[in-house]
Scaffold this active site. Structure first.
Site, mmCIF file in Angstrom:
data_model
loop_
_atom_site.group_PDB
_atom_site.id
_atom_site.type_symbol
_atom_site.label_atom_id
_atom_site.label_comp_id
_atom_site.label_asym_id
_atom_site.label_seq_id
_atom_site.Cartn_x
_atom_site.Cartn_y
_atom_site.Cartn_z
ATOM 1 C CG ASP A 98 39.823 13.487 6.081
ATOM 2 O OD1 ASP A 98 40.378 12.382 5.769
ATOM 3 O OD2 ASP A 98 38.765 13.658 5.246
ATOM 4 C CG ASP A 125 38.433 10.819 -0.675
ATOM 5 O OD1 ASP A 125 38.710 10.146 0.208
ATOM 6 O OD2 ASP A 125 38.426 11.959 -0.738
#
Length: 441
Positions: free
Chosen positions: A290, A350
């Site tokens: 990430d 997200d």
């Protein structure tokens, strides 16, 4: 670093019907098709401009801009499409601008760009899918199904939470292939092998997961370093530097500044290799990497390579350490520079238990921005990698959970559940089981 914009082509348009697709820089950067009179999504803070958009690149008002890729449907959604793209986006990603001047679209770029007209079906999505197909990448491996700790526990996750959900998967008969531990197990960003006080044994959890017939997965942000970490204190020479000699700044998150690991430094590279070979040896074979944008930030590195080369070499180092058979999911990653490196890729910001993002910034967590960009990047699925639309959340507390589940299902991409499984009601259990099964039953 920045080159002047030079004209690419001038295209007659129907100002009322034409559409233009902006391809954003990285996973979280807004991407999608706009009418010519629309105002595209832009960063609302300087920090988000660094963390979620293309750092150091601003866009003038009244201009559309794609990073390495832009598509124009001059007559509307059912007509031909003009595709403008970098010849080799793994090496150079020019910014491509479109400005409307009356009934013409003036396209320019700050680097070499190729362009062609697409006359096939599917409008902009069809044209981008055609462009992706012509890259000739091998078809991606199918994605496993996943349970992920993030959207229920966030950084407060404990080892006991993992064990509880592991038992619940059996109780609820959920077809989960991979149990992925997200952010929170580690002491600090950079200190990946030092556990937080909430965990007792990474290898022990991996053993417990595998004993129940599932695979162990784990999250890292491999190119980020917390300035308060042991790594930063003990090895300041392992950090990418600013031209003035200080640590390069990768923005702020988790309430503190972020620094960048310099993977061109042989000792830093050896350290990162050691992290991933250790995790692999402990039984983890699914890796979510990430905040990868940090690896492509400009700065002064140990070896004088350009940022995209440093980024790709850094990801290759991870792949080599985990082995070809392990599954590698990218997130927060520069999209076009990542071609050929990942099994799956997050293609949106997200999601969240809420619909609208903070400050209406479409790079920020929220179901609405995740749906907008995720749908606009559907052309990448199966051609560049398996698309990750982000996790299903099906618990009652989640706003518009039915709509979000429908989006995850429609993508056909990586399916991951991210609830405390015992908190699911009947709809939540049934929906989670159905989406993980990939069936209508």
């Amino acid at each position: 670093m920045h080159h002047p914009f030079t004209p690419v082509l001038s295209v007659p348009v129907d100002p009322r019907r034409a559409l233009v697709h902006e391809e954003g820089w990285q996973s979280w950067s807004p991407s999608g098709a706009y009418a010519l009179g629309a105002t595209p999504y832009r960063p609302t803070t300087a920090n988000w401009a660094t963390v979620c958009y293309r750092p150091g690149v601003s866009v003038p008002d009244g201009v559309f801009q794609g990073e390495g890729l832009l598509a124009l449907a001059p007559k509307g959604r059912n007509g031909p499409v003009v595709v403008c793209a970098a010849p080799d986006p793994t090496r150079s990603v020019p910014s491509i601008r479109l400005r409307v001047d009356g009934d013409r679209a003036e396209i320019s770029a700050d680097g070499k760009v190729e362009h062609y007209s697409y006359l096939g079906p599917g409008g902009i999505q069809g044209a981008l899918a055609d462009w992706a197909a012509h890259l000739g990448l091998p078809a991606p491996r199918p994605a496993p199904t996943v349970w992920c700790s993030w959207y229920e526990y966030f950084t407060a996750v404990t080892e006991d939470d993992i064990h509880e959900n592991l038992r619940a998967m059996d109780t609820l008969d959920l077809p989960v292939d991979v149990v992925q531990i997200d952010d929170g197990y580690q002491k600090a960003l950079g200190d990946w092998l030092v556990l937080s006080g909430r965990f007792r044994s990474r290898a022990g959890i991996a053993d417990a997961i595998r004993a129940r017939g599932r695979r162990a997965g784990i999250w890292t942000a491999p190119f980020l370093v917390d300035p308060a970490s042991d790594l930063a204190a003990e090895h300041p020479d392992w950090l990418v530097r600013d031209p003035d000699g200080g640590p390069a700044h990768a923005g702020r998150n988790w309430g503190h500044d972020l620094n960048v690991l310099d993977t061109t430094h042989p000792d830093a590279a050896a350290y990162l290799t050691g992290v991933f070979t250790t995790l692999r040896a402990e039984g983890y074979d699914y890796f979510k990497a990430d905040f990868l944008y940090a690896g492509a930030l400009h700065g002064v590195r140990h070896e004088p390579v350009d940022a995209l080369t440093a980024y790709r070499d850094g990801v290759r180092l991870i792949r080599e350490a985990i082995g070809a058979d392990a599954y590698l999911l990218g997130c927060g990653a520069p999209i076009l520079p990542s071609l050929g490196l990942f099994d799956a890729m997050r293609v949106s910001p997200d999601t969240a238990p809420h619909r609208r993002p903070e400050a209406d910034d479409f790079s920020q967590p929220g179901q609405e921005p995740a749906e907008f960009t995720g749908a606009a990047r559907q052309w990448q699925h199966g051609r560049l990698w398996v698309n990750d639309p982000d996790c299903l959340m099906a618990r009652p507390a989640v706003e518009t959970r039915e709509r979000w589940a429908a989006h995850v299902e429609a993508t056909g991409g990586l399916t991951a559940s991210s609830d405390r499984l015992l908190s699911l009601d009947e709809w939540g259990v049934t929906t989670t089981r159905r989406l993980l099964s990939g069936t209508d039953g």
